[in-house]
Design an enzyme around this catalytic site. Structure first.
Site, PDB file in Angstrom:
ATOM      1  N   HIS A  92     -12.595  25.636 -27.730  1.00 44.72           N
ATOM      2  CA  HIS A  92     -12.849  25.462 -27.176  1.00 44.72           C
ATOM      3  C   HIS A  92     -14.698  26.281 -27.162  1.00 44.72           C
ATOM      4  O   HIS A  92     -15.381  26.901 -27.552  1.00 44.72           O
ATOM      5  CB  HIS A  92     -12.149  26.225 -26.499  1.00 44.72           C
ATOM      6  CG  HIS A  92     -10.416  26.042 -26.346  1.00 44.72           C
ATOM      7  ND1 HIS A  92      -9.737  26.860 -26.729  1.00 44.72           N
ATOM      8  CD2 HIS A  92     -10.398  24.925 -25.897  1.00 44.72           C
ATOM      9  CE1 HIS A  92      -8.604  25.858 -26.335  1.00 44.72           C
ATOM     10  NE2 HIS A  92      -8.658  24.980 -26.178  1.00 44.72           N
ATOM     11  N   ARG A 140     -10.065  19.334 -28.350  1.00 44.89           N
ATOM     12  CA  ARG A 140      -8.579  18.894 -27.605  1.00 44.89           C
ATOM     13  C   ARG A 140      -9.405  18.338 -26.113  1.00 44.89           C
ATOM     14  O   ARG A 140      -8.667  18.128 -25.316  1.00 44.89           O
ATOM     15  CB  ARG A 140      -8.872  20.645 -26.936  1.00 44.89           C
ATOM     16  CG  ARG A 140      -7.852  21.607 -28.706  1.00 44.89           C
ATOM     17  CD  ARG A 140      -6.291  20.854 -28.420  1.00 44.89           C
ATOM     18  NE  ARG A 140      -6.770  22.173 -29.487  1.00 44.89           N
ATOM     19  CZ  ARG A 140      -5.341  22.900 -29.343  1.00 44.89           C
ATOM     20  NH1 ARG A 140      -5.327  23.526 -28.652  1.00 44.89           N
ATOM     21  NH2 ARG A 140      -4.985  23.002 -30.773  1.00 44.89           N
ATOM     22  N   CYS A 157      -7.819  33.320 -21.821  1.00 42.09           N
ATOM     23  CA  CYS A 157      -6.612  32.725 -22.199  1.00 42.09           C
ATOM     24  C   CYS A 157      -5.443  32.892 -21.686  1.00 42.09           C
ATOM     25  O   CYS A 157      -4.912  31.543 -21.436  1.00 42.09           O
ATOM     26  CB  CYS A 157      -6.646  31.995 -23.500  1.00 42.09           C
ATOM     27  SG  CYS A 157      -5.842  33.208 -24.296  1.00 42.09           S
ATOM     28  N   ASP A 200       3.037  28.034 -27.145  1.00 36.94           N
ATOM     29  CA  ASP A 200       1.808  28.931 -26.574  1.00 36.94           C
ATOM     30  C   ASP A 200       1.482  28.908 -25.365  1.00 36.94           C
ATOM     31  O   ASP A 200       0.419  28.575 -24.748  1.00 36.94           O
ATOM     32  CB  ASP A 200       0.391  27.563 -27.181  1.00 36.94           C
ATOM     33  CG  ASP A 200       0.153  27.686 -29.011  1.00 36.94           C
ATOM     34  OD1 ASP A 200      -0.020  28.307 -28.682  1.00 36.94           O
ATOM     35  OD2 ASP A 200      -0.101  26.950 -28.975  1.00 36.94           O
ATOM     36  N   GLU A 229      -4.680  29.699 -19.344  1.00 33.16           N
ATOM     37  CA  GLU A 229      -5.460  28.889 -18.885  1.00 33.16           C
ATOM     38  C   GLU A 229      -6.328  27.650 -19.169  1.00 33.16           C
ATOM     39  O   GLU A 229      -6.311  27.059 -18.125  1.00 33.16           O
ATOM     40  CB  GLU A 229      -7.153  29.677 -19.774  1.00 33.16           C
ATOM     41  CG  GLU A 229      -8.497  29.095 -19.838  1.00 33.16           C
ATOM     42  CD  GLU A 229      -9.862  29.825 -20.394  1.00 33.16           C
ATOM     43  OE1 GLU A 229      -8.843  30.155 -21.077  1.00 33.16           O
ATOM     44  OE2 GLU A 229     -10.434  30.420 -20.056  1.00 33.16           O
ATOM     45  N   ASP A 230      -5.429  27.244 -20.556  1.00 32.45           N
ATOM     46  CA  ASP A 230      -5.869  26.148 -20.511  1.00 32.45           C
ATOM     47  C   ASP A 230      -4.482  24.596 -19.495  1.00 32.45           C
ATOM     48  O   ASP A 230      -5.120  23.602 -20.036  1.00 32.45           O
ATOM     49  CB  ASP A 230      -5.011  25.759 -22.047  1.00 32.45           C
ATOM     50  CG  ASP A 230      -5.698  26.337 -23.200  1.00 32.45           C
ATOM     51  OD1 ASP A 230      -7.130  26.304 -22.941  1.00 32.45           O
ATOM     52  OD2 ASP A 230      -5.493  27.463 -23.582  1.00 32.45           O
ATOM     53  N   ARG A 280       1.800  21.154 -26.517  1.00 32.57           N
ATOM     54  CA  ARG A 280       1.399  22.324 -24.799  1.00 32.57           C
ATOM     55  C   ARG A 280       1.484  21.369 -23.601  1.00 32.57           C
ATOM     56  O   ARG A 280       1.776  21.447 -22.775  1.00 32.57           O
ATOM     57  CB  ARG A 280      -0.277  22.441 -24.853  1.00 32.57           C
ATOM     58  CG  ARG A 280      -0.739  23.601 -26.145  1.00 32.57           C
ATOM     59  CD  ARG A 280      -0.857  24.777 -26.191  1.00 32.57           C
ATOM     60  NE  ARG A 280      -1.278  25.000 -25.008  1.00 32.57           N
ATOM     61  CZ  ARG A 280      -2.048  26.140 -24.800  1.00 32.57           C
ATOM     62  NH1 ARG A 280      -3.490  26.255 -25.247  1.00 32.57           N
ATOM     63  NH2 ARG A 280      -1.924  27.126 -23.372  1.00 32.57           N
TER      64      ARG A 280
HETATM   65  C1  CIR Z   1      -4.205  26.924 -28.943  1.00 32.26           C
HETATM   66  O1  CIR Z   1      -3.805  26.423 -29.978  1.00 32.26           O
HETATM   67  O2  CIR Z   1      -3.449  25.574 -28.341  1.00 32.26           O
HETATM   68  C2  CIR Z   1      -3.554  28.281 -29.219  1.00 32.26           C
HETATM   69  N1  CIR Z   1      -2.745  28.557 -30.206  1.00 32.26           N
HETATM   70  C3  CIR Z   1      -4.791  29.098 -28.738  1.00 32.26           C
HETATM   71  C4  CIR Z   1      -5.209  28.846 -27.112  1.00 32.26           C
HETATM   72  C5  CIR Z   1      -6.194  29.802 -27.038  1.00 32.26           C
HETATM   73  N2  CIR Z   1      -6.343  29.336 -25.269  1.00 32.26           N
HETATM   74  C6  CIR Z   1      -8.146  29.498 -25.157  1.00 32.26           C
HETATM   75  O3  CIR Z   1      -8.532  30.582 -25.434  1.00 32.26           O
HETATM   76  N3  CIR Z   1      -7.835  29.064 -23.856  1.00 32.26           N
END
Ligand code: CIR
Length: 253
Positions: A160, A130, A247, A60, A65-66, A85
């Site tokens: 999110h 999350r 993201c 991922d 962004e995360d 992650r």
């Molecule tokens: C996840 O589940 O963490 C990733 N497959 C997708 C994350 C998407 N992040 C976002 O929209 N900020």
């Protein structure tokens, strides 16, 4: 001028985390072409790219962004809710270190950047699968001295907070009202997504341009009708990984 941190799509993206979507095969070559076009859109909108190399063992890791919340004064390295992650953080901290003082979110707090919506000095944090209340408390303690107010919002039915709401103009939010009650935000103009396009509330706003997925045409037309200049991007493969447009970058001045 803005900077935008991006990261090449991982060759293991087919092992990505999924919460609300069923797994369907992601074409890596196409995903990388789409990601490159997304990066070009960021450049056209005025961003200087900081491109990070692929992380083959981190499925991922394109969803940068995360991993951080970058404010004018400071950057916060997050602690994502999905344990898979967390190894994404070190390289992001190294990329941000030349630009900002860094602080970290620590256990038991977890927060994904996709759950953090900054509107001026208000920072809304989605409480989701999350991101948790302990993260709200750590962010409040860290950011109070810079004048930010941190507020939790319960997230339901989506991954999110920014799946449900993003800023699309100085005074306007794009919202899926089934996932978030727009009255929470007070006096903002609200554009509601077309109900047939539930995932359509995620847009990247850079000055007068919106980077926006071309797969939500009804909502796209609503945004155009509201006077917004759209740069449409095809992110069909990244959407299969439950990603969207915000993201894939960390944008800051
Ligand atoms: C996840 O589940 O963490 C990733 N497959 C997708 C994350 C998407 N992040 C976002 O929209 N900020």
């Amino acid at each position: 001028m803005y900077y935008a941190i991006t990261r090449q799509v991982s060759s293991s993206i087919n092992q990505c985390e999924l919460t609300h979507l069923a797994r369907s095969p992601i074409n890596l070559t196409l995903a990388r072409q789409q990601h490159y076009a997304y990066e070009t859109a960021l450049e056209t909108a005025g961003c200087q790219l900081i491109r990070l190399p692929e992380e083959p063992s981190l499925p991922d890791s394109v969803f940068v962004e995360d991993t951080a919340l970058v404010l004018d004064e400071i950057a916060i390295i997050t602690r994502p809710g999905a344990a898979s992650r967390r190894p994404e953080m070190d390289s992001i901290a190294a990329a941000l270190a030349p630009y900002r003082k860094l602080i970290e979110i620590n256990a038991p707090a977890t927060v994904d950047g996709g759950d953090v919506l900054r509107l001026g000095k208000s920072i809304y944090v989605g409480l989701s699968s999350r991101s948790n209340q302990q993260a709200v408390e750590q962010l409040t303690a860290a950011l109070h001295m810079y004048g930010y107010q941190v507020q939790p919002i319960q997230v339901r039915d989506c991954l999110h907070l920014k799946s449900a709401v993003t800023q699309v103009a100085e005074d306007t939010l794009l919202v899926n009202p089934l996932w978030i009650d727009p009255s929470i935000f007070g006096n903002w103009n609200i554009v509601e997504i077309d109900p047939a396009e539930p995932y359509a509330a995620n847009a990247v706003w850079i000055d007068d341009t919106l980077l926006y997925p071309d797969c939500y045409p009804a909502t796209l037309h609503k945004l155009e009708a509201a006077g917004m200049k759209i740069y449409a991007v095809n992110v069909s493969e990244l959407i299969k990984a439950e990603g969207a447009v915000t993201c894939c970058s960390l944008i800051f001045r």
